[in-house]
Design an enzyme around this catalytic site. Sequence first.
Site, PDB file in Angstrom:
ATOM      1  N   LYS A 189       0.807  -1.311  -0.087  1.00  0.00           N
ATOM      2  CA  LYS A 189       0.074  -0.121   0.130  1.00  0.00           C
ATOM      3  C   LYS A 189       0.914   1.241   0.025  1.00  0.00           C
ATOM      4  O   LYS A 189       0.628   2.210  -0.452  1.00  0.00           O
ATOM      5  CB  LYS A 189      -0.903  -0.040   1.225  1.00  0.00           C
ATOM      6  CG  LYS A 189      -2.005  -0.836   1.181  1.00  0.00           C
ATOM      7  CD  LYS A 189      -3.159  -0.917   2.241  1.00  0.00           C
ATOM      8  CE  LYS A 189      -4.246  -1.828   2.052  1.00  0.00           C
ATOM      9  NZ  LYS A 189      -3.974  -3.112   2.501  1.00  0.00           N
ATOM     10  N   LYS A 227       3.885   1.719  -1.496  1.00  0.00           N
ATOM     11  CA  LYS A 227       4.241   1.852  -2.673  1.00  0.00           C
ATOM     12  C   LYS A 227       2.997   2.457  -3.772  1.00  0.00           C
ATOM     13  O   LYS A 227       3.369   3.458  -4.453  1.00  0.00           O
ATOM     14  CB  LYS A 227       4.773   0.467  -3.448  1.00  0.00           C
ATOM     15  CG  LYS A 227       6.079   0.113  -2.917  1.00  0.00           C
ATOM     16  CD  LYS A 227       6.337  -1.473  -3.933  1.00  0.00           C
ATOM     17  CE  LYS A 227       7.499  -2.056  -3.503  1.00  0.00           C
ATOM     18  NZ  LYS A 227       7.697  -3.234  -4.524  1.00  0.00           N
ATOM     19  N   ASP A 280      10.934  -3.597  -7.807  1.00  0.00           N
ATOM     20  CA  ASP A 280      11.340  -4.255  -6.843  1.00  0.00           C
ATOM     21  C   ASP A 280      12.399  -3.452  -6.077  1.00  0.00           C
ATOM     22  O   ASP A 280      12.964  -2.524  -6.810  1.00  0.00           O
ATOM     23  CB  ASP A 280      12.198  -5.521  -7.405  1.00  0.00           C
ATOM     24  CG  ASP A 280      12.466  -6.565  -6.328  1.00  0.00           C
ATOM     25  OD1 ASP A 280      11.283  -6.802  -5.521  1.00  0.00           O
ATOM     26  OD2 ASP A 280      13.445  -6.959  -5.896  1.00  0.00           O
ATOM     27  N   PHE A 293       6.798   4.294   4.838  1.00  0.00           N
ATOM     28  CA  PHE A 293       6.490   2.919   5.292  1.00  0.00           C
ATOM     29  C   PHE A 293       7.909   2.209   5.060  1.00  0.00           C
ATOM     30  O   PHE A 293       8.912   2.827   5.082  1.00  0.00           O
ATOM     31  CB  PHE A 293       5.602   2.209   4.199  1.00  0.00           C
ATOM     32  CG  PHE A 293       6.094   2.235   2.859  1.00  0.00           C
ATOM     33  CD1 PHE A 293       6.229   3.270   1.859  1.00  0.00           C
ATOM     34  CD2 PHE A 293       6.764   0.870   2.176  1.00  0.00           C
ATOM     35  CE1 PHE A 293       6.716   3.054   0.889  1.00  0.00           C
ATOM     36  CE2 PHE A 293       7.452   1.065   0.988  1.00  0.00           C
ATOM     37  CZ  PHE A 293       7.428   2.038   0.384  1.00  0.00           C
ATOM     38  N   GLY A 294       7.804   0.970   5.707  1.00  0.00           N
ATOM     39  CA  GLY A 294       8.896   0.093   5.412  1.00  0.00           C
ATOM     40  C   GLY A 294      10.162   0.385   6.495  1.00  0.00           C
ATOM     41  O   GLY A 294       9.762   0.638   7.447  1.00  0.00           O
ATOM     42  N   HIS A 300      14.599   7.206  -3.668  1.00  0.00           N
ATOM     43  CA  HIS A 300      15.056   6.114  -4.887  1.00  0.00           C
ATOM     44  C   HIS A 300      13.938   5.904  -5.796  1.00  0.00           C
ATOM     45  O   HIS A 300      14.200   5.818  -6.806  1.00  0.00           O
ATOM     46  CB  HIS A 300      15.474   4.916  -4.079  1.00  0.00           C
ATOM     47  CG  HIS A 300      14.323   4.334  -3.111  1.00  0.00           C
ATOM     48  ND1 HIS A 300      13.904   4.935  -1.967  1.00  0.00           N
ATOM     49  CD2 HIS A 300      13.738   3.151  -2.870  1.00  0.00           C
ATOM     50  CE1 HIS A 300      13.133   4.613  -1.318  1.00  0.00           C
ATOM     51  NE2 HIS A 300      13.002   3.340  -1.823  1.00  0.00           N
ATOM     52  N   ARG A 301      12.677   5.863  -5.293  1.00  0.00           N
ATOM     53  CA  ARG A 301      11.529   5.526  -6.180  1.00  0.00           C
ATOM     54  C   ARG A 301      11.118   6.876  -7.162  1.00  0.00           C
ATOM     55  O   ARG A 301      11.106   6.686  -8.299  1.00  0.00           O
ATOM     56  CB  ARG A 301      10.276   5.174  -5.278  1.00  0.00           C
ATOM     57  CG  ARG A 301       9.103   4.924  -6.363  1.00  0.00           C
ATOM     58  CD  ARG A 301       8.020   4.025  -5.226  1.00  0.00           C
ATOM     59  NE  ARG A 301       8.367   2.684  -4.862  1.00  0.00           N
ATOM     60  CZ  ARG A 301       9.032   2.781  -3.585  1.00  0.00           C
ATOM     61  NH1 ARG A 301       8.793   3.389  -2.616  1.00  0.00           N
ATOM     62  NH2 ARG A 301       9.393   1.330  -3.306  1.00  0.00           N
TER      63      ARG A 301
END
Length: 218
Positions: A10, A12, A69, A152-153, A180-181
């Site tokens: 969720k 991402k 990924d 998140f994460g 990074h995204r």
Amino acid sequence: MKILAATHNKGKMREYAELLADLPVAWVSLSDVGIETDVEETGDTFEENACLKAATYACQSGLLTLADDSGLEVEALYGAPGVQSARYAGPGASDEDRYRLLLANLEGVPDEKRKARFVCVIAIATPHGKVFTAEGARGGYIIHEPRGEHGFGYDPVFWIPGYRATMAELEPEVKNRISHRALAVKAIRPRLERLVRYDSALSLGAEHRDEAEAASNE
Ligand code: ITT
């Protein structure tokens, strides 16, 4: 035009909706197209796994598909958790279980040796089997205690020196400029825009096929 944002994560999903909000497309999720299954991530690299996810879900849905990924590489742990980031603390673990395990595994490691980087490889697959990829990375350090409520994460334990904050302390707009995204999206955006133009030209009819081919191969 519909594009499948192929992730069960969720956090991402929210970030892609924000990062690509300006594209003239309708984003659909895996549950929107009735896909409940997970793709087994058998690759050794972020790129292999991103391609595996995008190509499998594009084939299952018949839609242009974006997957990523991503994960965290920690120098003192020889690059772990890396491609295992989502599975680091075993099945059923929460984000907090994973970053707590990371902190435990770094116990006694001094600040200057806690270098890390977040990596994201995006893959975009067409239903006809073409796959395009782009990578983004953001460097930082792993701190000793979690800080911040956003993201998140592993965000609460990832310290970014230039901002004097963890990724979870940054407002979402700031994370979406520097993460990074965000960098991977920036790198793949021209290709994605060409694929959208290709699809629009094709939807105008067969006489526009040459124009469509040119747009996709630019
Ligand atoms: P999908 O495969 O369905 O997209 P996933 O969560 O399993 O979801 P990955 O296999 O790519 O995704 O694993 C990525 C893991 O790395 C994720 O679960 C987080 O723990 C971590 N991660 C990735 N991007 C992150 C970010 O921006 N902030 C914090 N942690 C992140």
